[in-house]
Design an enzyme around this catalytic site. Structure first.
Site, PDB file in Angstrom:
ATOM      1  N   HIS A  99       0.860  -1.189   0.000  1.00 42.93           N
ATOM      2  CA  HIS A  99       0.000   0.000   0.000  1.00 42.93           C
ATOM      3  C   HIS A  99       0.893   1.234   0.000  1.00 42.93           C
ATOM      4  O   HIS A  99       1.717   1.427   0.899  1.00 42.93           O
ATOM      5  CB  HIS A  99      -0.926   0.000   1.222  1.00 42.93           C
ATOM      6  CG  HIS A  99      -2.040  -0.999   1.111  1.00 42.93           C
ATOM      7  ND1 HIS A  99      -2.550  -1.685   2.184  1.00 42.93           N
ATOM      8  CD2 HIS A  99      -2.728  -1.424   0.011  1.00 42.93           C
ATOM      9  CE1 HIS A  99      -3.527  -2.488   1.755  1.00 42.93           C
ATOM     10  NE2 HIS A  99      -3.652  -2.353   0.447  1.00 42.93           N
ATOM     11  N   GLU A 102       1.778   3.867   3.013  1.00 37.53           N
ATOM     12  CA  GLU A 102       2.236   3.373   4.308  1.00 37.53           C
ATOM     13  C   GLU A 102       3.762   3.430   4.359  1.00 37.53           C
ATOM     14  O   GLU A 102       4.454   2.418   4.389  1.00 37.53           O
ATOM     15  CB  GLU A 102       1.670   1.961   4.524  1.00 37.53           C
ATOM     16  CG  GLU A 102       0.134   1.980   4.520  1.00 37.53           C
ATOM     17  CD  GLU A 102      -0.529   0.607   4.401  1.00 37.53           C
ATOM     18  OE1 GLU A 102       0.189  -0.414   4.403  1.00 37.53           O
ATOM     19  OE2 GLU A 102      -1.774   0.570   4.300  1.00 37.53           O
ATOM     20  N   ARG A 159      -3.164   4.775  -2.140  1.00 37.88           N
ATOM     21  CA  ARG A 159      -3.056   3.436  -1.559  1.00 37.88           C
ATOM     22  C   ARG A 159      -2.797   2.356  -2.616  1.00 37.88           C
ATOM     23  O   ARG A 159      -2.049   1.410  -2.403  1.00 37.88           O
ATOM     24  CB  ARG A 159      -4.384   3.137  -0.852  1.00 37.88           C
ATOM     25  CG  ARG A 159      -4.632   1.686  -0.445  1.00 37.88           C
ATOM     26  CD  ARG A 159      -6.031   1.596   0.169  1.00 37.88           C
ATOM     27  NE  ARG A 159      -6.475   0.241   0.445  1.00 37.88           N
ATOM     28  CZ  ARG A 159      -6.287  -0.397   1.597  1.00 37.88           C
ATOM     29  NH1 ARG A 159      -5.618   0.169   2.570  1.00 37.88           N
ATOM     30  NH2 ARG A 159      -6.768  -1.610   1.795  1.00 37.88           N
ATOM     31  N   HIS A 230       2.641  -3.525   6.833  1.00 34.66           N
ATOM     32  CA  HIS A 230       1.712  -2.410   6.552  1.00 34.66           C
ATOM     33  C   HIS A 230       1.762  -1.399   7.706  1.00 34.66           C
ATOM     34  O   HIS A 230       2.405  -1.610   8.717  1.00 34.66           O
ATOM     35  CB  HIS A 230       0.272  -2.933   6.471  1.00 34.66           C
ATOM     36  CG  HIS A 230      -0.037  -3.805   5.302  1.00 34.66           C
ATOM     37  ND1 HIS A 230      -0.949  -3.456   4.339  1.00 34.66           N
ATOM     38  CD2 HIS A 230       0.431  -5.031   4.943  1.00 34.66           C
ATOM     39  CE1 HIS A 230      -1.039  -4.419   3.436  1.00 34.66           C
ATOM     40  NE2 HIS A 230      -0.213  -5.389   3.772  1.00 34.66           N
ATOM     41  N   GLU A 304       0.868  -4.497  11.165  1.00 36.29           N
ATOM     42  CA  GLU A 304       0.439  -3.101  11.011  1.00 36.29           C
ATOM     43  C   GLU A 304       1.256  -2.291  12.013  1.00 36.29           C
ATOM     44  O   GLU A 304       1.089  -2.444  13.220  1.00 36.29           O
ATOM     45  CB  GLU A 304      -1.060  -2.943  11.302  1.00 36.29           C
ATOM     46  CG  GLU A 304      -1.982  -3.757  10.395  1.00 36.29           C
ATOM     47  CD  GLU A 304      -2.216  -3.095   9.043  1.00 36.29           C
ATOM     48  OE1 GLU A 304      -1.667  -2.006   8.793  1.00 36.29           O
ATOM     49  OE2 GLU A 304      -2.954  -3.695   8.233  1.00 36.29           O
TER      50      GLU A 304
HETATM   51 ZN    ZN Z   1      -1.885  -1.566   4.206  1.00 32.33          ZN
END
Ligand code: ZN
Length: 372
Positions: A99, A102, A159, A230, A304
């Site tokens: 993405h 990020e 994104r 991410h 994340e």
């Molecule tokens: Zn992501």
């Protein structure tokens, strides 16, 4: 969202080029990786220079694996890191930057490579691992999107990929983490190409997802673990994002992730929540994490990184180092575990599958602002 004429011209200019114009964000002429600033975000051309320098400085340990092209025909590149060995080696995968917005994720992949290459000579345990395992680290998977996110403040929160829209729709890009062949198109996606979670016209419609699929398939019999990095939210996610199915080694996945969370907390005290996406985030389908587990890779995790929403995707640069330090500790705890375990978890890839038939009508209503 429609491109302004200026952006369109710039996007056309960038097509087919691996270079971006020099920006005020700081271009560096890299003499050695010792000069590289790991506590700043870097545009793609600097990351590319850094990769070239890493290989040049560590020819016995690092090689480049170009395993595909993006939609705009840029190379998708992994660094293969390992010590030479006569025996068959295991593999650990890590990709960052699927993405575009990020930015802390590519920063982490670079930090991870630096840490391994700095430490292995004096860390006997790491040297043993590198003698038996090759790491495949992709610092930036969604190269087109990442470069687009660097153009200016209006593109910073991009994104998706940068593929052209299907006929009848006006918006560029597909969510690459909804495009893998894992319950594709079933939940937590959109069929509207203007949405952030547009899953593409079919599974693997995107060259980036297809490239990962081909390389990982070729390595899967030897692959101990699949990491995909991410931000944000401070989570460690285990398969599956798709509800109603449970990984056969779910208990072990959770236990390993909990240990990683503890290791993270021990560094700077930050809390990272562990769980399957439907329990701790939102259900989704077509993710690379789910796909990796479905094809039989025993351990597959989404990290994340920071934060929990204060700055979101715009994590300040002064948080790069502490974030990377804590996540390195978490990732390292998992690497140590899967290396000691080695033999893959046995059994089918899906323990419980209900007869529930999900349709795209069930696609969850996820607010775009919360997408990670
Ligand atoms: Zn992501």
């Amino acid at each position: 969202m429609l491109l302004s004429t200026g952006l369109l011209l710039l996007a056309l200019f960038l097509q087919g080029s691996n270079e971006v114009p020099q920006t005020a964000a700081g271009s560096e002429t890299l003499a050695t990786t010792g000069d590289y600033n790991y506590t700043k975000y870097h545009p793609m051309h600097e990351i590319t220079s850094w990769m070239e320098m890493v290989v040049k400085e560590n020819p016995d340990v690092v090689s480049v694996e170009v395993y595909g092209k993006t939609y705009e025909k840029r190379n998708i590149t992994a660094l293969k890191i390992g010590l030479k060995s006569s025996g068959e080696k295991k593999v650990i995968w890590m990709d960052c930057g699927i993405h575009a917005r990020e930015w802390i994720a590519p920063a982490f992949c670079q930090w991870f490579v630096k840490e391994i290459l700095t430490n292995y000579k004096n860390d006997e345990r790491l040297r043993t691992i590198l003698s038996n395992v090759d790491f495949y680290v992709t610092p930036v998977l969604n190269v087109d999107g990442y470069m687009y996110s660097w153009i200016n403040s209006s593109t910073r929160l991009w994104r998706k990929s940068r593929s052209v829209p299907p006929s009848g729709c006006d918006c560029y890009g597909t969510d690459l983490n909804r495009n893998f062949n894992a319950n594709w198109g079933m939940i937590g996606v959109s069929r509207n190409c203007c949405e952030q979670i547009y899953c593409g016209s079919k599974a693997l419609s995107e060259s980036e997802a297809s490239a990962v699929t081909s390389l990982v398939e070729s390595l899967k019999a030897r692959m101990l673990c699949f990491f995909t990095i991410h931000s944000h939210g401070q989570l460690i996610l285990v398969p599956y994002g798709y509800p109603e199915i449970v990984a056969p080694n779910y208990g072990e996945l959770m236990q390993v992730a909990q240990e990683a969370s503890k290791a993270i907390k021990s560094v700077h005290g930050m809390e990272y929540t562990v769980g399957a996406p439907p329990a701790v985030l939102y259900p989704n389908s077509g993710s690379s994490r789910d796909w990796a587990r479905l094809i039989g890779i025993p351990f597959s995790f989404t990290f994340e990184l920071r934060d929990k929403g204060q700055f979101g995707f715009l994590l300040p640069e002064d948080q790069i180092q502490p974030t990377c330090e804590e996540v390195y500790a978490g990732v390292r705890s998992i690497i140590d575990y899967v290396y000691d375990r080695k033999s893959p978890a046995q059994g089918g890839s899906v323990a419980v599958a209900t007869a529930a038939v999900w349709t795209t009508l069930l696609a969850s209503c996820v607010s775009a602002a919360a997408l990670l």
